[in-house]
Every structure is written in structure tokens, then in C-alpha cells.
Design a protein around this motif. Structure first.
Motif, mmCIF file in Angstrom:
data_model
loop_
_atom_site.group_PDB
_atom_site.id
_atom_site.type_symbol
_atom_site.label_atom_id
_atom_site.label_comp_id
_atom_site.label_asym_id
_atom_site.label_seq_id
_atom_site.Cartn_x
_atom_site.Cartn_y
_atom_site.Cartn_z
ATOM 1 N N PRO A 117 1.196 10.398 -13.511
ATOM 2 C CA PRO A 117 0.014 11.227 -13.736
ATOM 3 C C PRO A 117 -1.286 10.431 -13.783
ATOM 4 O O PRO A 117 -2.344 10.939 -13.425
ATOM 5 N N VAL A 118 -1.230 9.181 -14.220
ATOM 6 C CA VAL A 118 -2.414 8.328 -14.275
ATOM 7 C C VAL A 118 -2.386 7.433 -13.036
ATOM 8 O O VAL A 118 -1.490 6.622 -12.866
ATOM 9 N N LYS A 119 -3.371 7.571 -12.166
ATOM 10 C CA LYS A 119 -3.399 6.887 -10.877
ATOM 11 C C LYS A 119 -4.102 5.546 -10.969
ATOM 12 O O LYS A 119 -5.058 5.376 -11.724
ATOM 13 N N LEU A 120 -3.632 4.571 -10.175
ATOM 14 C CA LEU A 120 -4.304 3.282 -10.049
ATOM 15 C C LEU A 120 -5.301 3.392 -8.909
ATOM 16 O O LEU A 120 -4.932 3.729 -7.783
ATOM 17 N N ILE A 121 -6.586 3.149 -9.201
ATOM 18 C CA ILE A 121 -7.630 3.205 -8.184
ATOM 19 C C ILE A 121 -8.329 1.854 -8.122
ATOM 20 O O ILE A 121 -8.270 1.050 -9.038
ATOM 21 N N PHE A 122 -8.996 1.605 -7.000
ATOM 22 C CA PHE A 122 -9.665 0.329 -6.771
ATOM 23 C C PHE A 122 -11.146 0.579 -6.562
ATOM 24 O O PHE A 122 -11.569 1.654 -6.170
ATOM 25 N N LYS A 133 0.825 -1.213 0.000
ATOM 26 C CA LYS A 133 0.000 0.000 0.000
ATOM 27 C C LYS A 133 0.859 1.264 0.000
ATOM 28 O O LYS A 133 0.537 2.233 -0.690
ATOM 29 N N GLN A 134 1.964 1.248 0.732
ATOM 30 C CA GLN A 134 2.866 2.400 0.725
ATOM 31 C C GLN A 134 3.497 2.592 -0.651
ATOM 32 O O GLN A 134 3.601 3.716 -1.147
ATOM 33 N N GLU A 135 3.907 1.491 -1.272
ATOM 34 C CA GLU A 135 4.526 1.577 -2.590
ATOM 35 C C GLU A 135 3.520 2.028 -3.652
ATOM 36 O O GLU A 135 3.874 2.763 -4.570
ATOM 37 N N LEU A 136 2.265 1.599 -3.527
ATOM 38 C CA LEU A 136 1.228 2.055 -4.458
ATOM 39 C C LEU A 136 0.971 3.553 -4.305
ATOM 40 O O LEU A 136 0.737 4.253 -5.287
ATOM 41 N N GLU A 137 1.018 4.051 -3.068
ATOM 42 C CA GLU A 137 0.873 5.497 -2.851
ATOM 43 C C GLU A 137 2.013 6.256 -3.523
ATOM 44 O O GLU A 137 1.792 7.279 -4.183
ATOM 45 N N LYS A 138 3.244 5.752 -3.381
ATOM 46 C CA LYS A 138 4.392 6.394 -4.028
ATOM 47 C C LYS A 138 4.241 6.347 -5.545
ATOM 48 O O LYS A 138 4.537 7.325 -6.232
ATOM 49 N N TYR A 139 3.773 5.209 -6.063
ATOM 50 C CA TYR A 139 3.585 5.056 -7.511
ATOM 51 C C TYR A 139 2.548 6.054 -8.013
ATOM 52 O O TYR A 139 2.728 6.697 -9.041
#
Length: 130
Positions: free
Chosen positions: A124-129, A113-119
């Protein structure tokens, strides 16, 4: 034409092939590989302990998360209003590779989860769930 002009033309053609054409061919052939082969290639090219690789096919794609060059988690996504919407039902349940598909423990889940926040901050294009 002098020899120098011929060498300059040949050099320019080789540079264009090496910088533009060959990388495009490699990306296209990588996207067309089966997922098992993509995973093997991604494991070899992973840099560091944490590595993300986004393989896009227009409005769909897959985001690979690699940990320690040996564990891989796959996030299939579709484009949704400028964001990558993960289409996987339970994306944080189990590792996709290795084949034993062991579940993520609490430490791995927190680190993911921390690494996904950094990513998401970096791209510019965010990964959302869902």
C-alpha cells in the motif's frame, strides 16, 4: 487451583510471550544494529532470487533489495504524503554490497525496475523517486 489450571495459565503466558513480546524485541534490536550487520542478517533470511526487506523507523527507513542472496541495493526513504520518497541521489548506479560496489548492468537494471513495480503494486505504501 488444580494442576490443569496452572498448566493452562503457564501455557497462555508462554504463547503470549512467543507470539507478541519476543518478535517485538527482535524487530527493535534489528533496527538498532549497524547496517553491515543488518545486511548479513538480510542475506541469510532472503527467500528466493529476489527479496525486499523494509526496515522502518517511523517516518524514515530503508528498503533493501536483495538479488541472489549476494547482491544488495539500499534505498533510504522518508515518508512523503503516504509514499516512501527515496532520498538517495543515484539509487540505480552501483550495488551497495559486496564491497567492490560494481555498477548495475542493463539486464540487472531492467529486472530491478520490474521488481520495484511488482513491489509497489503489492504494497500500500509505494516507493517513489525524485
Amino acid at each position: 487451583m488444580t494442576k490443569l489450571q496452572i498448566f493452562l495459565i503457564i501455557g497462555a503466558v508462554l504463547i503470549v510471550l512467543g507470539v507478541i513480546v519476543f518478535p517485538l524485541i527482535n524487530r527493535r534490536s534489528f533496527r538498532n544494529l549497524p547496517p553491515e550487520h543488518q545486511i548479513r542478517i538480510i542475506m541469510k533470511e532472503a527467500k528466493g532470487l529476489i527479496y525486499f526487506k523494509n526496515v522502518s523507523k517511523g517516518t524514515t527507513g530503508v528498503l533493501y533489495y536483495v538479488k541472489n542472496k549476494r547482491k544488495i541495493l539500499v534505498f533510504p526513504w522518508v515518508l512523503d504524503g503516504g509514499n516512501m520518497l527515496c532520498t538517495r541521489e543515484n539509487p540505480f548506479e552501483r550495488w551497495d554490497y559486496p564491497e567492490e560496489r560494481e555498477p548495475l548492468n542493463a539486464d540487472e537494471l531492467n529486472q530491478l525496475k520490474q521488481e520495484l513495480e511488482k513491489y509497489n503494486k503489492k504494497n500500500p505504501v509505494k516507493l517513489i523517486f525524485k
